[in-house]
Design an enzyme around this catalytic site. Structure first.
Site, PDB file in Angstrom:
ATOM      1  N   ASN A   1     -26.563  34.890 -16.337  1.00  0.00           N
ATOM      2  CA  ASN A   1     -26.038  34.211 -17.855  1.00  0.00           C
ATOM      3  C   ASN A   1     -27.082  34.083 -18.505  1.00  0.00           C
ATOM      4  OD1 ASN A   1     -27.634  31.583 -17.068  1.00  0.00           O
ATOM      5  ND2 ASN A   1     -26.040  31.615 -15.270  1.00  0.00           N
TER       6      ASN A   1
ATOM      7  N   ASP B   1     -21.914  31.531 -10.184  1.00  0.00           N
ATOM      8  CA  ASP B   1     -20.675  31.100  -9.288  1.00  0.00           C
ATOM      9  C   ASP B   1     -20.499  32.024  -8.206  1.00  0.00           C
ATOM     10  OD1 ASP B   1     -20.454  28.371 -10.669  1.00  0.00           O
ATOM     11  OD2 ASP B   1     -19.008  29.193 -12.031  1.00  0.00           O
TER      12      ASP B   1
ATOM     13  N   ASP C   1     -22.737  26.289  -3.147  1.00  0.00           N
ATOM     14  CA  ASP C   1     -22.596  25.249  -4.131  1.00  0.00           C
ATOM     15  C   ASP C   1     -23.671  24.437  -4.047  1.00  0.00           C
ATOM     16  OD1 ASP C   1     -22.194  22.814  -5.720  1.00  0.00           O
ATOM     17  OD2 ASP C   1     -20.069  23.485  -5.744  1.00  0.00           O
TER      18      ASP C   1
ATOM     19  N   PHE D   1     -26.011  19.325 -13.794  1.00  0.00           N
ATOM     20  CA  PHE D   1     -25.839  19.454 -14.972  1.00  0.00           C
ATOM     21  C   PHE D   1     -24.324  20.277 -14.922  1.00  0.00           C
ATOM     22  CE2 PHE D   1     -29.994  18.261 -15.626  1.00  0.00           C
ATOM     23  CZ  PHE D   1     -30.374  18.536 -17.069  1.00  0.00           C
TER      24      PHE D   1
ATOM     25  N   LYS E   1     -18.238  16.748  -6.849  1.00  0.00           N
ATOM     26  CA  LYS E   1     -19.490  17.329  -5.947  1.00  0.00           C
ATOM     27  C   LYS E   1     -20.172  16.159  -5.395  1.00  0.00           C
ATOM     28  CE  LYS E   1     -19.518  21.053  -8.425  1.00  0.00           C
ATOM     29  NZ  LYS E   1     -19.427  22.400  -7.990  1.00  0.00           N
TER      30      LYS E   1
END
Length: 420
Positions: free
Chosen positions: A231, A299, A328, A347, A365
């Protein structure tokens, strides 16, 4: 800050050696005295005359130069500077330092110096990714050697990936940061322990005695040896957070993907490429009092990544990529049954319904706080120098105005310190 400083610059062998000439020019322009050392390999790419002309100093090349030994021996040369910089740092030179070899002037100086060392690695992507090089890099970082880069990009050999030497401007920033942190020396081996340099930051700061893990940057998920999924994260925000926490006295373990910005000085730097490697590095860094998960972790990964470059067949057939979910890391840290940090900060990079998505993410989470921001292309935040965040806690949301990422980091670090 740089005016009057003295740098011993070791130029290793590799095409990136040409960047050392620009680095010398920038250092001299900033008022730095540069003593150049040119390896035999480096001399294949830049000439002693060009290096000497830019540095306005004699170029040192030979370990057994009798004149040099009479006037300034290699021991004195290794200790006469405020900082030793290796640019480019080749895989061979890094391996020599790890092995304690001293069979040429450069390796002897690096073994004999009592000053801080900053390395700017440069090599082919496969050489950088080789397990031997990664082990050497980790060993050198643990021994107190600082690193800037490498960056991702196209190689002189035609391949693409991590291994490009950082640009001279980036190296100059890293040099300034290293010199700003004071005259820390390399650790000395004794009969009982390794004495490591003291980390910068106030000894009695509000986070003194606290251990913080900060993740930062993107992850690169391989498609084949020369391509990957990533990214646009630059790592600037995570880097600034690590520096701000360091300045409050914390001991920081900085787990970073292949970011565009150099890692901050005075922290333990653990470099990774993939999400799986980041998960392992975080686990190894635990236990910690605080975890700030600022990395933009991919991801998904390519489950059927190829071990060789995928070629076009000329018939219009397209490769089929199979994806699998990455670990994760934020959820795993937040939901630890034993050894969970007292404060876990995640974040959330969103492009719509920022507060709603971030609030749901915090609950899903199990994080204590979520730092949410809008990374829509129009904002210029991802990869930019500023940020505009909303802090999500159990008490609700708090909107912060747009400001430089360093100020965001300082405000977040102060908020963390007050919460501990």
């Amino acid at each position: 800050m740089l005016q009057g400083a003295r740098v011993l610059l070791i130029i290793g062998g590799g095409i990136a050696a040409y960047k050392a000439l620009d680095l010398i020019r920038r250092l001299k322009g900033a008022g730095v005295a540069v003593t150049p050392v040119l390896t035999r390999g480096g001399a294949e790419f830049v000439t002693p005359l060009s290096v000497s002309a830019l540095a306005a100093e004699r170029v040192h090349q030979d370990l057994f130069d009798l004149t040099t030994e009479a006037e300034m021996g290699h021991i004195q040369l290794s200790r006469s500077a405020d900082l030793v910089v290796v640019a480019p740092a080749t895989a061979d030179l890094m391996a020599k330092v790890v092995g304690g070899l001293a069979n040429d002037l450069a390796s002897t100086l690096l073994l004999a110096t009592d000053k801080r060392v900053l390395m700017a690695p440069a090599m082919n992507v496969r050489m950088w990714q080789h397990p031997a090089t990664r082990r050497n890099h980790e060993t050198l970082a643990r021994d107190g050697i600082l690193f800037v880069g490498p960056n991702a990009g196209e190689m002189a050999c035609g391949e693409f990936g991590d291994g490009r030497m950082s640009e001279p401007a980036e190296i100059l920033d890293a040099i300034e940061a290293a010199l700003k942190d004071g005259p820390a020396a390399l650790p000395l081996m004794t009969s009982t322990a390794v004495v490591r340099p003291a980390l910068p930051g106030p000894v009695n700061g509000p986070l003194s005695g606290r251990h913080v893990i900060v993740t930062s940057g993107p992850t690169h998920e391989p498609i084949d040896p020369v391509r990957y999924i990533a990214n646009r994260s630059s790592g600037a925000q995570g880097t600034a957070v690590a520096a701000a926490l360091r300045d409050l006295g914390a001991r920081v373990s900085f787990v970073t993907g292949p970011a565009d910005v150099p890692a901050p000085a005075g922290v333990e730097v653990i470099r990774v490429q993939t999400a799986a490697e980041m998960r392992q590095a975080v686990e190894k860094a635990l236990p910690a009092d605080i975890a700030v998960m600022a990395a933009a972790v991919a991801d998904w990964r390519v489950a059927n990544a190829s071990d060789r470059k995928i070629k076009k067949d000329g018939k219009g057939n397209l490769p089929v990529l199979e994806f699998a979910e990455n670990p994760d890391i934020l959820a795993w840290v937040s939901q630890l049954s034993e050894g969970r940090p007292e404060l876990v900060v995640g974040f959330a990079a969103e492009t719509n319904d920022v507060v709603g998505n971030a609030t749901a993410k915090r609950a899903r989470k199990g994080a204590d706080w979520i730092v949410a921001n809008d990374v829509s292309p129009a904002t210029g935040i991802m990869g930019g120098t500023e940020n505009a965040i909303t802090l999500i806690t159990a008490d609700g949301s708090e909107i912060w105005p747009r400001m430089p990422k360093e100020q965001v980091a300082q405000r977040l670090a102060d908020r963390i310190a007050r919460a501990m």
